[in-house]
Design a protein around this motif. Structure first.
Motif, PDB file in Angstrom:
ATOM      1  N   ALA A   1       1.788  -6.311 -48.006  1.00  0.00           N
ATOM      2  CA  ALA A   1       2.588  -7.487 -47.811  1.00  0.00           C
ATOM      3  C   ALA A   1       3.332  -8.031 -49.104  1.00  0.00           C
ATOM      4  O   ALA A   1       4.495  -8.401 -48.978  1.00  0.00           O
ATOM      5  CB  ALA A   1       1.530  -8.712 -47.464  1.00  0.00           C
ATOM      6  N   LYS A   2       2.792  -7.985 -50.232  1.00  0.00           N
ATOM      7  CA  LYS A   2       3.133  -8.541 -51.463  1.00  0.00           C
ATOM      8  C   LYS A   2       4.645  -7.611 -51.771  1.00  0.00           C
ATOM      9  O   LYS A   2       5.353  -8.397 -52.344  1.00  0.00           O
ATOM     10  CB  LYS A   2       2.363  -8.385 -52.550  1.00  0.00           C
ATOM     11  N   ALA A   3       4.364  -6.419 -52.007  1.00  0.00           N
ATOM     12  CA  ALA A   3       5.625  -5.647 -52.107  1.00  0.00           C
ATOM     13  C   ALA A   3       6.975  -5.637 -51.001  1.00  0.00           C
ATOM     14  O   ALA A   3       7.797  -5.799 -51.565  1.00  0.00           O
ATOM     15  CB  ALA A   3       5.082  -3.991 -51.906  1.00  0.00           C
ATOM     16  N   ALA A   4       6.512  -6.028 -49.816  1.00  0.00           N
ATOM     17  CA  ALA A   4       7.632  -6.160 -48.725  1.00  0.00           C
ATOM     18  C   ALA A   4       8.150  -7.547 -49.064  1.00  0.00           C
ATOM     19  O   ALA A   4       9.206  -7.727 -49.133  1.00  0.00           O
ATOM     20  CB  ALA A   4       7.084  -6.239 -47.418  1.00  0.00           C
ATOM     21  N   PHE A   5       7.315  -8.652 -49.318  1.00  0.00           N
ATOM     22  CA  PHE A   5       8.043 -10.120 -49.651  1.00  0.00           C
ATOM     23  C   PHE A   5       8.713  -9.821 -51.007  1.00  0.00           C
ATOM     24  O   PHE A   5       9.676 -10.478 -50.839  1.00  0.00           O
ATOM     25  CB  PHE A   5       6.599 -10.990 -49.700  1.00  0.00           C
ATOM     26  N   SER A   6       8.260  -9.169 -51.787  1.00  0.00           N
ATOM     27  CA  SER A   6       9.007  -9.474 -53.016  1.00  0.00           C
ATOM     28  C   SER A   6      10.299  -8.654 -53.027  1.00  0.00           C
ATOM     29  O   SER A   6      11.323  -9.087 -53.428  1.00  0.00           O
ATOM     30  CB  SER A   6       8.320  -8.624 -54.309  1.00  0.00           C
ATOM     31  N   GLU A   7      10.278  -7.408 -52.236  1.00  0.00           N
ATOM     32  CA  GLU A   7      11.600  -6.815 -52.131  1.00  0.00           C
ATOM     33  C   GLU A   7      12.688  -7.747 -51.167  1.00  0.00           C
ATOM     34  O   GLU A   7      13.754  -7.565 -51.441  1.00  0.00           O
ATOM     35  CB  GLU A   7      11.169  -5.554 -51.313  1.00  0.00           C
ATOM     36  N   SER A   8      12.054  -8.395 -50.049  1.00  0.00           N
ATOM     37  CA  SER A   8      12.750  -9.046 -49.185  1.00  0.00           C
ATOM     38  C   SER A   8      13.536 -10.352 -50.184  1.00  0.00           C
ATOM     39  O   SER A   8      14.443 -10.739 -50.010  1.00  0.00           O
ATOM     40  CB  SER A   8      11.981  -9.547 -48.084  1.00  0.00           C
ATOM     41  N   LEU A   9      12.539 -11.111 -50.805  1.00  0.00           N
ATOM     42  CA  LEU A   9      12.926 -12.337 -51.904  1.00  0.00           C
ATOM     43  C   LEU A   9      14.295 -11.802 -52.545  1.00  0.00           C
ATOM     44  O   LEU A   9      15.190 -12.354 -53.017  1.00  0.00           O
ATOM     45  CB  LEU A   9      11.800 -12.533 -52.752  1.00  0.00           C
ATOM     46  N   ALA A  10      14.267 -10.489 -53.350  1.00  0.00           N
ATOM     47  CA  ALA A  10      15.217 -10.010 -54.212  1.00  0.00           C
ATOM     48  C   ALA A  10      16.533  -9.745 -53.290  1.00  0.00           C
ATOM     49  O   ALA A  10      17.369 -10.297 -53.655  1.00  0.00           O
ATOM     50  CB  ALA A  10      14.710  -8.809 -54.812  1.00  0.00           C
ATOM     51  N   GLU A  11      16.132  -9.287 -52.019  1.00  0.00           N
ATOM     52  CA  GLU A  11      17.464  -9.202 -51.098  1.00  0.00           C
ATOM     53  C   GLU A  11      18.191 -10.401 -50.756  1.00  0.00           C
ATOM     54  O   GLU A  11      19.264 -10.618 -50.778  1.00  0.00           O
ATOM     55  CB  GLU A  11      16.974  -8.355 -50.081  1.00  0.00           C
ATOM     56  N   PHE A  12      17.305 -11.448 -50.522  1.00  0.00           N
ATOM     57  CA  PHE A  12      17.724 -12.670 -50.120  1.00  0.00           C
ATOM     58  C   PHE A  12      18.533 -13.550 -51.239  1.00  0.00           C
ATOM     59  O   PHE A  12      19.458 -13.965 -51.303  1.00  0.00           O
ATOM     60  CB  PHE A  12      16.644 -13.805 -49.464  1.00  0.00           C
ATOM     61  N   GLN A  13      17.893 -13.129 -52.448  1.00  0.00           N
ATOM     62  CA  GLN A  13      18.577 -13.932 -53.606  1.00  0.00           C
ATOM     63  C   GLN A  13      19.712 -13.126 -53.814  1.00  0.00           C
ATOM     64  O   GLN A  13      20.781 -13.747 -54.486  1.00  0.00           O
ATOM     65  CB  GLN A  13      17.413 -13.853 -54.886  1.00  0.00           C
ATOM     66  N   ALA A  14      19.905 -11.943 -53.720  1.00  0.00           N
ATOM     67  CA  ALA A  14      20.995 -11.078 -53.951  1.00  0.00           C
ATOM     68  C   ALA A  14      22.146 -11.642 -53.100  1.00  0.00           C
ATOM     69  O   ALA A  14      23.601 -11.789 -53.639  1.00  0.00           O
ATOM     70  CB  ALA A  14      20.976  -9.577 -53.712  1.00  0.00           C
ATOM     71  N   ILE A  15      21.971 -12.012 -51.818  1.00  0.00           N
ATOM     72  CA  ILE A  15      23.160 -12.783 -50.912  1.00  0.00           C
ATOM     73  C   ILE A  15      23.247 -14.261 -51.244  1.00  0.00           C
ATOM     74  O   ILE A  15      24.016 -14.853 -50.471  1.00  0.00           O
ATOM     75  CB  ILE A  15      22.966 -12.134 -49.598  1.00  0.00           C
TER      76      ILE A  15
END
Length: 589
Positions: free
Chosen positions: A367-381
């Motif tokens: 969960a932590k890995a997926a959330f961290s990746e998702s956060l980076a993607e949302f931050q990118a856009i």
């Protein structure tokens, strides 16, 4: 016909404003016992504001106090021309009625100005120049001409028509036979704007576009209602689909749900060809806030499961709404096919869904890995709402790990983003999450203050769910502070407030019943405690909700205090269905 100055909202002394003074003077002239008091001041100001501060209209309204009460005058202003049909017998004929004075001013306009003035009446909240050009087929020169003649006014870049003039102009629009064509043009403009804005709402440009939709919201909603009322259902579905994200991000979910339910009632159960996604968004928007009752919610789940196979969608926001009804995916999605067709926002959202799926399965590192990746993607856009969702997931993980300092930091970050978005209901949720952390850190007085802020924020926007969430938190803080009476009152208030229609409300109910169990346990009432914990566990058994750990711990503690040490040891390791069965069976013994 220039209007008199009206008191702004919250003015210290409204009597200092010319419009209110004029009404008061003319009222006293016809009723010597009339006086403005704290009890009727708001009505007096309301009458003056409804009449746009127009001196003649205010004089005529005050004159009607000879035979009507102030409340009756205020109630009848919807038909202002009938109400204000009698003025001074000594005035010039053109000044004897409000209709006459408006007609006199109208007759001074040339045909092109009259055409523009009557077409402008379809705008509810005023219009920018480009909107007037598209809907009314007129440019800035004619607008300026009407402004010079006091038929409209320019405020904040928008041309607005006084309501009295608008009421008269609407009659002229009907006489000219232009209502349908002009309203259709108005709805077309609304659809163009909503479609354009929607494409930007899930990007870093979302804030100015949210503000633009706020500015146009009255007209957008009027266009949607007109489409529904006149049977233009395809237009209504498309417009609603492109407004759904705006309502959600801004926290206008109750408004959106009402509008969706109204449209859905007219569309019925037959899905229009080619508009499957628009129809699904309409249904889910209505069902998410419980409009239409259990039938619509059941129907929404069925449609959600059916359209899930069509991912990725044309309408990005359908991906998020779908998850409300179907829950996170059963297993992490294969991102390779999605990379070819999905938008960056959809990819980020799907990755956050993976995080919640892992969390529900107890895979905290995944969960932590997926959330961290998702956060980076949302931050990118640069998409703030998506960031808040992932931050809440990361906060839940931090709480699971007992790291309440990190959880507090994450809650503050999510709160800041929600404040930027102007999403009051979401901000209330993150205030509650922040207060939860403060409770765990032992600062009970600070936590109560934050919960109270959350409750007030939720009350102002009509979010019963978040109001209940805040009161539940206040109950926890009161219990830990040694005030069981306050704790029970707050917890029972939360249970009474929480709606039966919103999926995440289930978590509040589970926690509330568990809280009542602990209060009963504190009082030595073991039977009542077992019943409350069992209710919490039974309501928590769902594909969407985690088993309430507080309820399981409470049930085990109740069993231990009852002398059943074996059961107390076995309860935490039981599977959900077995746990619910044991809770019910033991409760009946």
């Amino acid at each position: 016909m220039a209007p008199l100055r009206l008191p702004p909202p919250g003015a210290q002394d409204p009597l200092d404003y010319p419009a209110v003074r004029l009404f008061t003077d003319r009222a006293v002239a016809v009723r010597h016992d009339f006086a403005v008091t704290p009890d009727n001041l708001a009505q007096v100001v309301g009458v003056c504001a409804s009449l746009d501060g127009l001196p003649l209209a205010i004089e005529l309204a005050a004159a009607r106090l000879r035979t009507l009460s102030l409340a009756e005058v205020a109630e009848r202003l919807d038909d202002r021309f009938m109400l204000l049909s009698r003025g001074s017998r000594t005035a010039l004929p053109r000044h004897q009625t409000l209709r006459a004075v408006v007609a006199w001013s109208w007759d001074l306009l040339d045909p092109e100005e009259q055409q523009l003035a009557r077409r402008l009446t379809v705008f509810v909240g005023g219009a920018r120049v480009e909107a007037v050009r598209q809907v009314c087929d007129a440019g800035p020169d004619l607008l300026e001409s009407l402004a010079e003649k006091s038929l409209i006014e320019l405020s904040g870049g928008r041309f607005r028509m006084l309501e009295t003039i608008r009421a008269y102009g609407a009659e002229r629009l009907a006489e000219a036979g232009e209502v349908t064509a002009t309203r259709a043009a108005h709805a077309g403009y609304a659809l163009d704007l909503a479609t354009t804005a929607d494409a930007h709402l899930r990007t870093r440009d979302q804030l100015p576009w949210l503000a633009r939709l706020d500015e146009e919201s009255d007209d957008l909603h009027a266009a949607l209602r007109w489409a529904a009322d006149t049977g233009r259902l395809d237009l209504g579905l498309r417009l609603l689909a492109h407004l759904a994200c705006y309502w959600w991000l801004r926290g206008y979910r109750t408004i959106g749900s009402h509008l969706a339910a109204d449209l859905l009632e007219r569309v019925g159960e037959e899905i229009p060809d080619g508009l499957e996604e628009e129809y699904a968004l309409c249904l889910l928007t209505a069902g998410a806030e419980g409009r239409g009752g259990p039938r619509v919610q059941k129907w929404a789940v069925e449609v959600a499961l059916a359209v899930r196979q069509r991912m990725p969608f044309r309408l990005e926001f359908l991906t998020m709404m779908l998850a409300l009804f179907t829950g996170p995916p059963d297993e992490p999605m294969d991102r390779e096919p999605l990379l070819l067709v999905a938008t960056p926002w959809t990819l980020a959202l799907s990755r956050s869904g993976d995080g919640f799926a892992c969390y529900l399965e107890g895979d905290l590192p995944g969960a932590k890995a997926a959330f961290s990746e998702s956060l980076a993607e949302f931050q990118a856009i640069g998409e703030r709402w998506g960031m808040t969702q992932v931050l809440s997931g990361l906060q839940d993980l931090a709480v699971q790990e007992g790291d309440h300092v990190t959880a507090l930091t994450l809650a503050d970050r999510a709160l800041g983003l929600a404040e930027e978005l102007g999403a009051s209901a979401d901000a209330a949720e993150y205030l509650c999450r922040k207060a939860d952390c403060v409770v765990h850190l032992g600062e009970l007085a600070d936590a109560e203050a934050i919960y109270l802020r959350a409750a007030e924020r939720a009350r102002r926007v009509g979010s019963l769910e978040m109001q209940a969430r805040a009161h539940l938190g206040l109950g926890l803080a009161a219990r830990l502070d040694g005030r069981p009476g306050d704790a029970r009152a707050y917890t029972e208030q939360a249970l009474a407030e929480v709606p039966d229609t919103w999926f995440s409300s289930g978590d509040i109910k589970v926690r509330a019943h568990a809280a009542l169990g602990w209060l009963a346990l504190d009082a030595g009432e073991l039977t009542a405690a077992w019943s409350a914990f069992a209710t919490a566990i039974e309501q928590a058994v769902s594909p969407i909700y985690l088993i309430g750990s507080s309820a399981v711990e409470g049930l085990a503690e109740t069993a231990r205090r009852s002398g059943d040490l074996d059961l107390a040891a076995r309860l935490p390791a039981m599977m959900p269905a077995e746990l619910a069965h044991v809770a019910r069976s033991a409760g009946r013994q």
